[in-house]
Design a protein around this motif. Structure first.
Motif, PDB file in Angstrom:
ATOM      1  N   LYS A  11     -20.656  15.557  -0.831  1.00 11.95           N
ATOM      2  CA  LYS A  11     -21.600  16.628  -1.168  1.00 11.95           C
ATOM      3  C   LYS A  11     -20.846  17.740  -1.874  1.00 11.95           C
ATOM      4  O   LYS A  11     -19.740  18.127  -1.467  1.00 11.95           O
ATOM      5  CB  LYS A  11     -22.294  17.170   0.083  1.00 11.95           C
ATOM      6  CG  LYS A  11     -23.404  18.181  -0.240  1.00 11.95           C
ATOM      7  CD  LYS A  11     -24.182  18.561   0.987  1.00 11.95           C
ATOM      8  CE  LYS A  11     -25.321  19.525   0.616  1.00 11.95           C
ATOM      9  NZ  LYS A  11     -26.339  18.878  -0.240  1.00 11.95           N
ATOM     10  N   VAL A  12     -21.467  18.254  -2.925  1.00  9.72           N
ATOM     11  CA  VAL A  12     -20.965  19.421  -3.637  1.00  9.72           C
ATOM     12  C   VAL A  12     -22.056  20.474  -3.566  1.00  9.72           C
ATOM     13  O   VAL A  12     -23.216  20.194  -3.877  1.00  9.72           O
ATOM     14  CB  VAL A  12     -20.620  19.092  -5.108  1.00  9.72           C
ATOM     15  CG1 VAL A  12     -20.109  20.342  -5.810  1.00  9.72           C
ATOM     16  CG2 VAL A  12     -19.596  17.966  -5.186  1.00  9.72           C
ATOM     17  N   THR A  13     -21.681  21.660  -3.160  1.00 13.17           N
ATOM     18  CA  THR A  13     -22.672  22.719  -3.034  1.00 13.17           C
ATOM     19  C   THR A  13     -22.029  24.053  -3.389  1.00 13.17           C
ATOM     20  O   THR A  13     -20.830  24.128  -3.667  1.00 13.17           O
ATOM     21  CB  THR A  13     -23.270  22.761  -1.618  1.00 13.17           C
ATOM     22  OG1 THR A  13     -24.409  23.636  -1.606  1.00 13.17           O
ATOM     23  CG2 THR A  13     -22.247  23.251  -0.606  1.00 13.17           C
ATOM     24  N   GLU A  14     -22.836  25.103  -3.394  1.00 17.56           N
ATOM     25  CA  GLU A  14     -22.344  26.418  -3.790  1.00 17.56           C
ATOM     26  C   GLU A  14     -22.140  27.317  -2.584  1.00 17.56           C
ATOM     27  O   GLU A  14     -22.801  27.177  -1.545  1.00 17.56           O
ATOM     28  CB  GLU A  14     -23.333  27.060  -4.769  1.00 17.56           C
ATOM     29  CG  GLU A  14     -23.438  26.310  -6.092  1.00 17.56           C
ATOM     30  CD  GLU A  14     -24.367  27.003  -7.064  1.00 17.56           C
ATOM     31  OE1 GLU A  14     -24.350  26.632  -8.258  1.00 17.56           O
ATOM     32  OE2 GLU A  14     -25.104  27.916  -6.643  1.00 17.56           O
ATOM     33  N   VAL A  19     -25.579  24.014   4.765  1.00 16.05           N
ATOM     34  CA  VAL A  19     -25.246  22.594   4.645  1.00 16.05           C
ATOM     35  C   VAL A  19     -25.327  21.961   6.034  1.00 16.05           C
ATOM     36  O   VAL A  19     -24.838  22.535   7.008  1.00 16.05           O
ATOM     37  CB  VAL A  19     -23.807  22.389   4.107  1.00 16.05           C
ATOM     38  CG1 VAL A  19     -23.464  20.907   4.059  1.00 16.05           C
ATOM     39  CG2 VAL A  19     -23.643  23.026   2.735  1.00 16.05           C
ATOM     40  N   THR A  20     -25.940  20.801   6.114  1.00 14.36           N
ATOM     41  CA  THR A  20     -25.987  20.068   7.376  1.00 14.36           C
ATOM     42  C   THR A  20     -25.438  18.663   7.166  1.00 14.36           C
ATOM     43  O   THR A  20     -25.876  17.954   6.249  1.00 14.36           O
ATOM     44  CB  THR A  20     -27.412  19.995   7.937  1.00 14.36           C
ATOM     45  OG1 THR A  20     -27.853  21.307   8.274  1.00 14.36           O
ATOM     46  CG2 THR A  20     -27.448  19.140   9.205  1.00 14.36           C
ATOM     47  N   LEU A  21     -24.486  18.305   8.002  1.00 10.66           N
ATOM     48  CA  LEU A  21     -23.924  16.966   8.001  1.00 10.66           C
ATOM     49  C   LEU A  21     -24.424  16.237   9.240  1.00 10.66           C
ATOM     50  O   LEU A  21     -24.544  16.820  10.316  1.00 10.66           O
ATOM     51  CB  LEU A  21     -22.391  17.020   8.008  1.00 10.66           C
ATOM     52  CG  LEU A  21     -21.738  17.896   6.944  1.00 10.66           C
ATOM     53  CD1 LEU A  21     -20.212  17.794   7.057  1.00 10.66           C
ATOM     54  CD2 LEU A  21     -22.210  17.549   5.556  1.00 10.66           C
ATOM     55  N   ARG A  22     -24.672  14.947   9.059  1.00  4.83           N
ATOM     56  CA  ARG A  22     -25.234  14.160  10.163  1.00  4.83           C
ATOM     57  C   ARG A  22     -24.280  13.053  10.585  1.00  4.83           C
ATOM     58  O   ARG A  22     -23.668  12.389   9.746  1.00  4.83           O
ATOM     59  CB  ARG A  22     -26.557  13.542   9.742  1.00  4.83           C
ATOM     60  CG  ARG A  22     -27.219  12.695  10.839  1.00  4.83           C
ATOM     61  CD  ARG A  22     -28.491  12.077  10.318  1.00  4.83           C
ATOM     62  NE  ARG A  22     -29.216  11.320  11.335  1.00  4.83           N
ATOM     63  CZ  ARG A  22     -29.640  10.068  11.168  1.00  4.83           C
ATOM     64  NH1 ARG A  22     -29.395   9.445  10.039  1.00  4.83           N
ATOM     65  NH2 ARG A  22     -30.301   9.465  12.130  1.00  4.83           N
ATOM     66  N   GLU A  79     -23.923  27.426   8.199  1.00  7.56           N
ATOM     67  CA  GLU A  79     -25.093  28.281   7.934  1.00  7.56           C
ATOM     68  C   GLU A  79     -25.022  28.900   6.543  1.00  7.56           C
ATOM     69  O   GLU A  79     -26.027  29.008   5.854  1.00  7.56           O
ATOM     70  CB  GLU A  79     -25.187  29.382   8.990  1.00  7.56           C
ATOM     71  CG  GLU A  79     -25.352  28.870  10.422  1.00  7.56           C
ATOM     72  CD  GLU A  79     -26.724  28.254  10.681  1.00  7.56           C
ATOM     73  OE1 GLU A  79     -27.641  28.430   9.839  1.00  7.56           O
ATOM     74  OE2 GLU A  79     -26.889  27.583  11.720  1.00  7.56           O
ATOM     75  N   SER A  80     -23.819  29.304   6.144  1.00  4.33           N
ATOM     76  CA  SER A  80     -23.606  29.904   4.827  1.00  4.33           C
ATOM     77  C   SER A  80     -22.221  29.474   4.362  1.00  4.33           C
ATOM     78  O   SER A  80     -21.226  30.075   4.735  1.00  4.33           O
ATOM     79  CB  SER A  80     -23.703  31.431   4.911  1.00  4.33           C
ATOM     80  OG  SER A  80     -23.448  32.021   3.666  1.00  4.33           O
ATOM     81  N   ALA A  81     -22.190  28.400   3.594  1.00  9.09           N
ATOM     82  CA  ALA A  81     -20.919  27.757   3.272  1.00  9.09           C
ATOM     83  C   ALA A  81     -19.983  28.683   2.496  1.00  9.09           C
ATOM     84  O   ALA A  81     -20.413  29.458   1.624  1.00  9.09           O
ATOM     85  CB  ALA A  81     -21.181  26.489   2.473  1.00  9.09           C
ATOM     86  N   THR A  82     -18.695  28.558   2.820  1.00  7.72           N
ATOM     87  CA  THR A  82     -17.660  29.303   2.087  1.00  7.72           C
ATOM     88  C   THR A  82     -16.654  28.301   1.511  1.00  7.72           C
ATOM     89  O   THR A  82     -16.543  27.165   1.994  1.00  7.72           O
ATOM     90  CB  THR A  82     -16.927  30.280   3.008  1.00  7.72           C
ATOM     91  OG1 THR A  82     -16.175  29.533   3.969  1.00  7.72           O
ATOM     92  CG2 THR A  82     -17.893  31.206   3.734  1.00  7.72           C
ATOM     93  N   SER A  83     -15.903  28.748   0.525  1.00  8.13           N
ATOM     94  CA  SER A  83     -14.941  27.849  -0.127  1.00  8.13           C
ATOM     95  C   SER A  83     -13.888  27.342   0.857  1.00  8.13           C
ATOM     96  O   SER A  83     -13.346  26.239   0.688  1.00  8.13           O
ATOM     97  CB  SER A  83     -14.283  28.539  -1.317  1.00  8.13           C
ATOM     98  OG  SER A  83     -13.621  29.720  -0.897  1.00  8.13           O
ATOM     99  N   SER A  84     -13.596  28.125   1.888  1.00  4.63           N
ATOM    100  CA  SER A  84     -12.594  27.701   2.883  1.00  4.63           C
ATOM    101  C   SER A  84     -13.088  26.528   3.741  1.00  4.63           C
ATOM    102  O   SER A  84     -12.298  25.922   4.477  1.00  4.63           O
ATOM    103  CB  SER A  84     -12.218  28.864   3.796  1.00  4.63           C
ATOM    104  OG  SER A  84     -13.334  29.270   4.567  1.00  4.63           O
TER     105      SER A  84
END
Lengths: 114, 111
Positions: A11-14, A19-22, A79-84
């Motif tokens: 997955k690539v996102t901003e 993001v939710t992983l299952r 909840e709010s993805a960060t680059s780290s």
């Protein structure tokens, strides 16, 4: 091989998006784990579950939440993805006997946060 | 902090040679486990040695555990190109069923 399926596999996102992983298992195992793997750090435990609705924090839990409403599914949410949080995420399961049992791993989710 | 630390970080050998990897840890443990990871895949469990055991064998694998020195070694005999992978040690502490992993040893076996 233990029946563990992780989705998505890639997955690539901003930054700032949720993001939710299952992780889905067919083994009816009690224990489920989420790890992240980064160069130079090996695998680090994020959260784990010891039963439906029973979860606890691991070593690197900040910025992550989990839920387990069914034995077979363990969800990891950013909840709010960060680059780290760009990393490879692995789910693992463990038999009902808990201690002194090996863990069985899924094939991972490669997550890139731009 | 990492419980298990592995040595060496990388190891390159020829087919047929033996490969030895070492793991050190810091706290009391229930057991120590070794895992293998091929590129792009999840970890696969190799062997588990309990704290009251000193040596364990599985096929071409031999694991030793010295609880007085808080160290373990994994020996792969008669290595094959297919053994090329990363190898991780993991410790289960006496406090629970969670594992703490080392950073791994990258083994390359040249044909």
């Amino acid at each position: 091989d233990a029946g563990i399926t992780q989705s998505p596999r890639h997955k690539v996102t901003e930054t700032g998006t949720p993001v939710t992983l299952r992780c889905h298992q067919t083994e009816n195992h009690r224990y489920m784990y989420w790890y992240r793997q980064d160069p130079g750090h090996g695998l680090r435990l994020i959260h784990y579950s010891y039963g439906v609705k029973d979860t606890d924090k691991g070593e690197v839990s900040d910025g992550y939440s989990v839920s387990r409403s069914k034995t077979e599914d363990f969800l990891l949410t950013l909840e709010s993805a960060t680059s780290s949080q760009t990393s490879v995420y692995f789910c693992a399961i463990n038999s009902d006997r808990g201690q002194n049992q090996p863990q069985h791993f899924g094939d991972g989710t490669r997550l890139s946060i731009l | 902090s990492q419980q298990g630390e592995e040595d060496p970080q990388a190891l390159s050998i020829q087919e047929g040679e033996n490969a030895t990897m070492n793991c050190s840890y810091k706290t009391s443990i229930n057991n120590l486990q070794w895992y293998r990871q091929n590129s792009g895949r999840g970890l696969v469990h190799l062997i588990l040695i309990r704290s009251n055991e000193r040596e364990k064998h599985s096929g071409r694998l031999r694991v030793t555990l010295d609880t007085s020195k808080k160290s373990s070694s994994l020996l792969i005999t008669a290595s094959r190109a297919a053994d090329t992978a990363s190898y991780f040690c993991a410790t289960e502490e006496t406090s629970g069923s969670r594992l703490t992993f080392g950073e791994g040893t990258q083994l390359t076996v040249n044909p």
